[in-house]
Design an enzyme around this catalytic site. Structure first.
Site, PDB file in Angstrom:
ATOM      1  N   HIS A  89     -14.294  -3.876  -5.631  1.00 29.04           N
ATOM      2  CA  HIS A  89     -15.632  -3.267  -5.784  1.00 29.04           C
ATOM      3  C   HIS A  89     -15.576  -1.736  -5.784  1.00 29.04           C
ATOM      4  CE1 HIS A  89     -17.060  -2.815  -1.274  1.00 29.04           C
ATOM      5  NE2 HIS A  89     -15.911  -2.223  -1.483  1.00 29.04           N
TER       6      HIS A  89
ATOM      7  N   ASP B 297       0.860  -1.178   0.000  1.00 31.13           N
ATOM      8  CA  ASP B 297       0.000   0.000   0.000  1.00 31.13           C
ATOM      9  C   ASP B 297       0.899   1.233   0.000  1.00 31.13           C
ATOM     10  OD1 ASP B 297      -2.216   1.719   0.165  1.00 31.13           O
ATOM     11  OD2 ASP B 297      -3.247   0.431   1.591  1.00 31.13           O
TER      12      ASP B 297
ATOM     13  N   GLY C 169       3.143   1.187  -2.998  1.00 32.43           N
ATOM     14  CA  GLY C 169       2.612   1.358  -4.339  1.00 32.43           C
ATOM     15  C   GLY C 169       1.158   1.749  -4.289  1.00 32.43           C
TER      16      GLY C 169
END
Length: 342
Positions: free
Chosen positions: A252, A206, A232
């Site tokens: 989602h 992350d 990233g």
């Protein structure tokens, strides 16, 4: 006497009215959460006067809130008139396991109510309305309104953390050598995975900002020696060669195009015998009541994104080179969709 069919129709009308007034119940729950009524009742029943004094509210108004919520199973009144906790209201305590207090506070926030007031426009146009309403995307608006961002992410953070134990109970991660948790924030789920599976190594992927507090979290969990942190963004290339790539409530959030890009990045990085694990609300095909249906409306309103049925996820994964092998249900309203390279 009215016809029995007319009586039944009237009953249906009142049932519908009860649903329509759900917004009133939401506000009442939010008030109880903000006052901390569940917290002061944690040690036992209290009179309305004692409750109102402890939370700093008017006694008569507090009684009316408690009376209304008791009819929905939140709080209960004893024969002597004192109110007490119920299993449902206990989840409004700030320190309760799987607390929903954060969500209750979010649902009464005036900025959120303003956004939901524009749902009609989203349904009419098929486009997310938040960028039009705010003049910017959701993330930019959060950054411009840090207090609201704090309330929003606390609510969804509590909801996400309540899903960790059901995921770990439903799926055995010990079969893997290395698990990459993609856009995982602090990494609570990955920490739980490493605790469950002592031979597994974990990669937390992350942004630098999102993972700033992660080392302390994994240290406290006793698994920091098996953790690697790589930085990233959500559509960047992923660390390669791992046995499992986990996307929890990430796919989602994306448009169809970005979802395929993210999944293709996983397809490029995954080992030949690896597994893709996408953890999402899987909508039932028969439209029965499911939390994912309301979350889907959030996604439509704010991001122009969506939750999907298993058939829709299967089709989406195929576009990225994955074949769905199974969907593992959990005791939470989420499922673990398992896929392999096609």
């Amino acid at each position: 006497m009215p016809e029995s069919s007319e009586v039944r129709d009237q009953s249906l009308s009142y049932s519908l009215l009860d649903l329509i007034q759900g917004a009133v119940v939401t506000q009442a729950i939010s008030v109880a959460a903000k006052l901390g009524i569940a917290d002061v009742l944690a040690d036992g029943p209290l009179s309305v006067d004692d409750i109102s004094k402890r939370v700093g509210a008017d006694a008569k108004a507090t009684h009316r809130i408690l009376r209304a919520l008791s009819g929905h199973g939140l709080f209960a009144v004893r024969p002597d008139g004192r109110f007490e906790q119920t299993p449902l209201s206990d989840k409004l305590r700030d320190d309760a396991p799987d607390s929903m207090r954060g969500f209750a506070l979010l649902m009464s926030h005036p900025l959120l109510w303003e956004e939901w007031g524009h749902l009609f426009t989203t349904v009419e146009t098929g486009e997310p309305n938040l960028p039009k309403l705010r003049g910017m995307g959701a993330l930019d608006f959060f950054q411009a309104n840090p207090a609201y961002m704090g309330v929003f992410f606390q609510a969804f953070g509590q909801l996400s953390e309540s899903e960790t134990d059901p995921i770990l109970a439903a799926y055995d991660f010990s079969r893997f050598g290395t698990v990459v948790d993609v856009i995982a924030g602090r990494g609570s789920l990955l920490a739980g995975i490493l605790q469950q599976a002592p031979d597994v190594k974990g990669v937390l992927f992350d942004s630098e900002v999102a993972t700033a507090d992660s080392p302390a979290l994994f240290e406290a969990a006793g698994v920091a020696d098996r953790l690697t942190i790589e930085h990233g963004g959500p559509l960047d290339k992923l660390p390669s060669g791992a046995d499992a790539y986990v996307f929890k409530h990430i796919i989602h959030d994306f448009s169809e195009e970005d979802a395929v890009t993210a999944l293709r990045n996983a397809r490029e990085a995954i080992g030949p015998d690896g597994k893709l694990l996408v953890i999402e609300y899987v909508l039932p095909e028969n439209n029965e009541h499911h939390l994912g249906h309301t979350i889907d409306l959030w996604l439509m309103l704010m991001l122009g994104a969506q939750d999907r049925t298993l058939a829709q996820y299967t089709e989406l994964f195929a576009k990225a080179g994955f074949k769905v092998t199974r969907a593992v249900p959990t005791t939470a309203p989420i499922s673990i969709i398992e896929a392999i390279p096609a």
